[in-house]
Design an enzyme around this catalytic site. Structure first.
Site, PDB file in Angstrom:
ATOM      1  N   HIS A 171       0.848  -1.204   0.000  1.00  0.00           N
ATOM      2  CA  HIS A 171       0.000   0.000   0.000  1.00  0.00           C
ATOM      3  C   HIS A 171       0.882   1.252   0.000  1.00  0.00           C
ATOM      4  CE1 HIS A 171      -2.967   3.001   1.256  1.00  0.00           C
ATOM      5  NE2 HIS A 171      -2.210   3.271   2.311  1.00  0.00           N
ATOM      6  N   ASP A 195       7.551  22.621 -25.118  1.00  0.00           N
ATOM      7  CA  ASP A 195       7.555  21.263 -24.565  1.00  0.00           C
ATOM      8  C   ASP A 195       8.632  21.208 -23.493  1.00  0.00           C
ATOM      9  OD1 ASP A 195       7.340  18.457 -24.135  1.00  0.00           O
ATOM     10  OD2 ASP A 195       6.709  18.195 -26.213  1.00  0.00           O
ATOM     11  N   TRP A 199       7.391  -0.497   4.032  1.00  0.00           N
ATOM     12  CA  TRP A 199       8.010   0.225   2.903  1.00  0.00           C
ATOM     13  C   TRP A 199       9.364   0.779   3.281  1.00  0.00           C
ATOM     14  CZ3 TRP A 199       9.235   5.425   1.610  1.00  0.00           C
ATOM     15  CH2 TRP A 199       9.027   6.345   2.635  1.00  0.00           C
ATOM     16  N   SER A 213      13.197   6.633 -13.230  1.00  0.00           N
ATOM     17  CA  SER A 213      12.098   7.434 -13.775  1.00  0.00           C
ATOM     18  C   SER A 213      12.035   8.800 -13.097  1.00  0.00           C
ATOM     19  CB  SER A 213      10.787   6.668 -13.578  1.00  0.00           C
ATOM     20  OG  SER A 213       9.697   7.507 -13.824  1.00  0.00           O
ATOM     21  N   SER A 214      12.124   8.808 -11.774  1.00  0.00           N
ATOM     22  CA  SER A 214      12.037  10.083 -11.051  1.00  0.00           C
ATOM     23  C   SER A 214      13.194  11.001 -11.394  1.00  0.00           C
ATOM     24  CB  SER A 214      12.062   9.844  -9.537  1.00  0.00           C
ATOM     25  OG  SER A 214      10.887   9.209  -9.138  1.00  0.00           O
ATOM     26  N   HIS A 227      13.227  11.589   4.360  1.00  0.00           N
ATOM     27  CA  HIS A 227      12.600  12.839   4.778  1.00  0.00           C
ATOM     28  C   HIS A 227      12.447  13.841   3.641  1.00  0.00           C
ATOM     29  CE1 HIS A 227      10.330  14.928   7.648  1.00  0.00           C
ATOM     30  NE2 HIS A 227      10.783  16.000   7.069  1.00  0.00           N
ATOM     31  N   GLU A 230      12.008  13.023   0.740  1.00  0.00           N
ATOM     32  CA  GLU A 230      10.908  12.410  -0.012  1.00  0.00           C
ATOM     33  C   GLU A 230       9.549  12.920   0.475  1.00  0.00           C
ATOM     34  OE1 GLU A 230      10.616  10.418  -2.565  1.00  0.00           O
ATOM     35  OE2 GLU A 230       8.524   9.828  -2.355  1.00  0.00           O
ATOM     36  N   TYR A 239       8.922  15.830   1.547  1.00  0.00           N
ATOM     37  CA  TYR A 239       8.677  17.159   0.974  1.00  0.00           C
ATOM     38  C   TYR A 239       8.520  17.091  -0.531  1.00  0.00           C
ATOM     39  CZ  TYR A 239       9.405  18.598   5.647  1.00  0.00           C
ATOM     40  OH  TYR A 239       9.271  18.723   7.000  1.00  0.00           O
ATOM     41  N   SER A 264      -0.986  27.588  -3.697  1.00  0.00           N
ATOM     42  CA  SER A 264      -0.615  28.994  -3.907  1.00  0.00           C
ATOM     43  C   SER A 264      -1.103  29.506  -5.248  1.00  0.00           C
ATOM     44  CB  SER A 264       0.912  29.154  -3.831  1.00  0.00           C
ATOM     45  OG  SER A 264       1.386  28.696  -2.599  1.00  0.00           O
ATOM     46  N   HIS A 281      14.664  12.342  13.045  1.00  0.00           N
ATOM     47  CA  HIS A 281      13.454  12.375  13.891  1.00  0.00           C
ATOM     48  C   HIS A 281      12.561  11.172  13.604  1.00  0.00           C
ATOM     49  CE1 HIS A 281      11.449  15.074  10.637  1.00  0.00           C
ATOM     50  NE2 HIS A 281      10.970  13.871  10.514  1.00  0.00           N
ATOM     51  N   HIS A 282      12.857  10.439  12.542  1.00  0.00           N
ATOM     52  CA  HIS A 282      12.164   9.164  12.325  1.00  0.00           C
ATOM     53  C   HIS A 282      12.785   8.068  13.186  1.00  0.00           C
ATOM     54  CE1 HIS A 282       9.975  10.616   8.733  1.00  0.00           C
ATOM     55  NE2 HIS A 282      11.047  11.365   8.570  1.00  0.00           N
ATOM     56  N   THR A 298       6.783  26.556   7.384  1.00  0.00           N
ATOM     57  CA  THR A 298       5.467  25.998   7.067  1.00  0.00           C
ATOM     58  C   THR A 298       4.373  26.927   7.571  1.00  0.00           C
ATOM     59  OG1 THR A 298       6.499  23.849   7.428  1.00  0.00           O
ATOM     60  CG2 THR A 298       4.138  23.865   7.105  1.00  0.00           C
ATOM     61  N   LYS A 310       3.830  29.772   5.273  1.00  0.00           N
ATOM     62  CA  LYS A 310       3.008  29.443   4.108  1.00  0.00           C
ATOM     63  C   LYS A 310       1.520  29.492   4.466  1.00  0.00           C
ATOM     64  CE  LYS A 310       4.525  27.051   0.814  1.00  0.00           C
ATOM     65  NZ  LYS A 310       5.299  28.021   0.039  1.00  0.00           N
ATOM     66  N   ARG A 356       1.372   0.747  15.124  1.00  0.00           N
ATOM     67  CA  ARG A 356       1.024   0.588  13.717  1.00  0.00           C
ATOM     68  C   ARG A 356       1.501  -0.773  13.226  1.00  0.00           C
ATOM     69  NH1 ARG A 356       5.667   4.154  10.674  1.00  0.00           N
ATOM     70  NH2 ARG A 356       4.457   3.567   8.849  1.00  0.00           N
TER      71      ARG A 356
END
Lengths: 550, 317
Positions: free
Chosen positions: A84, A113, A149, A176-177, A260, A262, A264, A275, A309-310, A335, A338, A457
């Site tokens: 998932h 293009d 994951w 790809s990314s 991390h 990732e 963002y 925005s 922090h993870h 943040t 924003k 979890r």
């Protein structure tokens, strides 16, 4: 404008009088190098992945509806949670944003293009193969990967036959990314319309420029991490094997150094979208254009120095723990800037509430709630209580679903009239919005309580005191999923069955600014083959740029 | 909600929870109900009280900020909608405002960071402990070893829960007391003593967490992590593994039984003599360990050459 009208037959935008119109049939989509076609392909692909990943989450919620194991064994449950996440992150959210960038970046900066169209084609067509590989693992003996994951060794090294397919699929997604990111950076830096300096770019373009740099910085790190896993499993290395002199915690550091930023990567383009949408429907320039750019840049920078922090519970030294606590808390400053900016943009505007605006408002409200729980999670001593519980699950789903996914939905409602030339059904759009906004909270709000009360979890079964909130959450999940068929119907009508729908004007929304609204709707197959002229203060490119006020 | 039977309380919660679930007020309204199902437990240690205080402090700061920001936003949505406010203002950018809303959050962060850092520093101070317990994670059970006492045992999911949790067992988990939160042999600890834990793992990464003690740390092969607790009240405190560790991750509970010091000493002496006699003490026999670690292919090759730090268990139940 070289082309002022389009004759659309079939389901593309066919330009009869143009020599370089799209091919007919399936080869059009396989061979296409057109940014609009590829944007469409990315978006369809992402839609399919959202459905597949959503079905997996329904499997999870089904098993968690009651305590005890009713429908699947724990191994299958772990496969579903792992897949998932992989499908939603790499197959759903990221390709959706790349699809939006494909469509919108050239239209917004006034170029014909992307800079590297064939690379663009390649970047997209890797993805179906990557996900075929990944999803095929469900049919292998031993099933799909089940180690989460996050792929922590040593557990992930217990994966069976699906392991090499998992690693190869991740490599493909990374390629790809990276190609997509390079393409977007090269395009933005080199192909802007004359006079469009960096600080005149639309914020969605800015958000993608920053995101693309993050992608280039961290996808190779992930590739390195999973390659080390591969050699640890098959070639006798001991990168992460303590018994061989390696270090399982090192994997966590490397993974989250990717992981991390990732996070963002999945939210900055959403910031860009919000925005764009809020000023349009508030009919008022964005409050602080420059501060929004600086805020995004600060968030991107901070994303590289907060990864541990993870890992507050892995036992890093006190000094490290304090550093990562403080740096993580700092993220709430840009943040906050924003969020304040969006609210200040609404202030004394003249707001109307079409579907894209509704989703944007829900984004601001619910993403901020996810931000609050994020701030709480940043406090290391309290994180010991939150870590790996449903509080964390609630937190990251708040920032990813009513955050990133609502932004994607807002963007699709906002730009689909430009893409297809017809207006979506506004009533259905509003029903879809209220349905989604209500049930997303029914799913995820109770999960805060579950986590605080002590439910970890990634467990298929739980102590009976957690039953009530799990039931509520599961009911919410099924209802939310059903509601998405309204969205699918609305999109399918616009994309494929346009009969009876209202044609869209070139400037679809009266408050909208930007070059994309200067081309007809639907946008012709080729746009801006001749660059647009110097910035025009009557129709400024950048909502929120000082020119708007004059 | 002391006057209601558990069943009635549960039914009531089930009835009103969906209504409350969407709002922040829910947590407050629920405080009059059974707090344990809604919020972090206050716990039974000084540290857990501090952590709970920090949690509520951060929560209320968020609530206040939320009321402020969302209050302005919803007022604007109402007052500055097109039908009431047809001509939009065109202002934008105001350096003063932007500096203010950068500085104020920064100050709020400092207010939160200072007490958090204080508590964290206390949590990291494992010096001067009265007792050391080594905790080793296995797929899927815990081993507790009272260092220097010659007492060591495994702690596994209780047999009745293990039977009920099998796929399609037909046993209603609600009929099993402390379903998934009970073990054959709890970790017994003294009240009022500083207990130091050394955590490691024999196979994959596990996580040891008891919410009432507000301590959680990962058990990692090749590492020895430290943490400590000092329990104030006798009682039974429950938790479970918190790091995904394979198939039966959800089925390795943790139970801490905190005894007054005298009773603890008595218990320890009993265990010591039983260990010396070579017989596994304390009646209960754990259920047979769950089958092979991984149903999907290769065995955990790591197990054999895993950490030198971990001694062989003194006896294996």
């Amino acid at each position: 404008m070289a082309h002022t009208h389009a004759d659309h037959a079939g389901h593309g935008h066919v330009h009869d009088e143009h020599a370089h119109g799209p091919e007919r049939g399936i080869m059009r989509w396989i061979k296409t190098t057109n940014h609009k076609d590829l944007g469409t392909l990315y978006l369809w692909f992402s839609g399919i992945m959202f459905v597949i990943g959503g079905l997996m989450s329904l499997g999870i919620r089904l098993e968690l509806f009651h305590p005890g194991l009713q429908y699947m064994d724990p191994e299958t449950f772990n496969q579903l949670t792992t897949m998932h996440a992989l499908v939603m992150i790499f197959g759903g959210v990221m390709p959706a944003f790349v699809g939006l960038a494909n469509w919108q970046v050239p239209l917004m900066i006034g170029c014909s293009d992307l800079a590297l169209p064939r690379v663009n084609n390649w970047g997209f067509w890797i993805l179906p193969f990557a996900f075929t590989l990944l999803l095929s693992t469900f049919f292998l003996p031993g099933g799909a990967p089940a180690a989460g994951w996050t792929l922590y060794p040593p557990l992930v090294l217990q994966t069976g036959n699906s392991f090499p397919l998992l690693i190869f699929a991740i490599h493909l997604m990374g390629i790809s990314s990276i190609t997509g990111a390079i393409n977007i950076i090269v395009t933005i830096l080199n192909m802007r319309a004359p006079g469009m300096t960096l600080l005149k770019m639309p914020l969605f373009v800015w958000s993608w420029l920053i995101t693309a740099y993050l992608l280039i910085a961290v996808m190779p790190v992930l590739a390195g991490a999973v390659t080390m896993l591969l050699t640890d499993k098959y070639f006798g290395t001991s990168f992460f094997n303590a018994g061989g002199g390696g270090d399982p915690v090192m994997f966590e550091h490397i993974f989250w150094f990717f992981g991390h930023p990732e996070v963002y990567i999945m939210i900055l383009p959403a910031f860009g979208i919000i925005s764009t949408i809020v000023p349009t429907f508030a009919r008022k320039p964005l409050f602080g254009y420059a501060s929004m750019v600086y805020a995004m840049a600060s968030i991107a920078f901070l994303s590289f120095i907060v990864w541990a922090h993870h890992m507050f519970t892995v036992g890093i030294p006190l000094a490290g723990e304090l550093f990562f606590m403080f740096s993580t808390m700092l993220i709430s400053v840009p943040t906050g800037v924003k969020v304040f900016n969006w609210v200040a943009t609404m202030w004394k505007g003249s707001m109307s509430f079409e579907t894209p605006m509704l989703f944007a408002i829900a984004f601001i409200f619910l993403f901020t709630i996810g931000g609050f729980s994020g701030l709480m999670l940043a406090l290391a001593p309290v994180d010991f209580q939150y870590h790996n519980t449903y509080f964390v699950v609630a937190h990251f789903h708040y920032v990813l679903v009513p955050g990133a996914v609502f932004a994607i939905m807002a963007a699709i409602y906002y730009w689909i009239p430009k893409w297809t030339g017809v207006m979506y059904n506004e009533t259905l759009g509003k029903i879809h919005f209220w349905w989604s906004a209500i049930f997303i909270n029914v799913i995820f709000f109770p999960q805060h309580f579950l986590g605080l009360a002590g439910m970890p979890r990634r467990i298929p079964d739980y102590a009976v005191q957690f039953t009530d909130f799990n039931e509520i959450s599961s009911i919410g999940a099924f209802l939310f999923f059903i509601g998405q068929f309204i969205f699918i119907y609305n999109i399918l009508r616009c994309a494929l069955f346009r009969k009876g729908l209202k044609p869209a004007a070139a400037r679809v929304w009266e408050g909208a600014h930007g070059l994309e609204w200067t081309v007809p709707s639907p946008a012709p197959y080729h746009t801006f083959e001749d660059p647009p002229q110097e910035v025009d203060t009557e129709t400024p490119w950048v909502a929120g740029h000082p020119a708007v006020a004059h | 909600m002391p006057n209601l039977s558990p069943a009635a309380a549960r039914a009531l919660r089930r009835l009103i929870a969906p209504v409350l679930a969407g709002s922040c007020c829910a947590a407050r309204a629920a405080d009059t109900m059974d707090n344990a199902y809604w919020n972090m437990p206050k716990g039974v240690t000084q540290i857990s009280h501090e952590v709970w205080w920090l949690h509520m402090f951060a929560f209320w700061i968020c609530v206040v900020i939320g009321i402020g920001v969302f209050g302005v936003m919803f007022y604007s949505l109402f007052a500055h909608r097109r039908s009431r406010h047809p001509v939009p203002a065109q202002f934008h950018e105001n350096t003063t405002v932007e500096i203010v809303w950068t500085i104020i959050p920064f100050l709020i962060l400092i207010v939160m960071a200072v007490p958090a850092a204080g508590t964290l520093i206390k949590m990291y101070d494992t010096r001067d402990s009265d007792l050391t317990v080594r905790i080793t994670g296995y797929q899927w059970k815990w081993q507790y070893e009272y260092v220097g006492q010659g007492v060591s045992f495994f702690s596994t999911l209780k047999a009745d829960a293990n039977a009920a949790r099998q796929l399609g067992s037909g046993i209603d988990p609600a009929t099993v007391p402390n379903y998934l939160h009970d073990v054959d042999r709890p970790l017994v600890l003294p009240v009022g003593k500083k207990v130091r834990f050394l955590l490691t793992s024999n196979d994959v990464i596990h996580g040891w967490w008891v919410p009432d003690l507000a301590i959680k740390k990962d058990a990692i092969p090749g590492y020895i992590n430290e943490m400590w607790t000092k329990i104030d009240e006798p009682g039974t405190y429950r938790g479970q593994c918190t790091v995904l560790c394979g198939r039966d991750h959800g089925f390795m509970p943790i139970v801490v039984k905190a005894l007054p010091e005298a009773e603890f000493e008595q218990w320890l002496a009993q265990e010591k003599s039983a260990a010396a006699a070579g017989t596994p003490p304390a009646a209960e026999t754990p259920p047979a360990p769950a089958a092979a670690p991984s149903s999907s292919g290769s065995a955990p090759g790591a197990a054999a050459d895993q950490p030198a730090a971990v001694d062989q268990p003194s006896h294996d139940p």
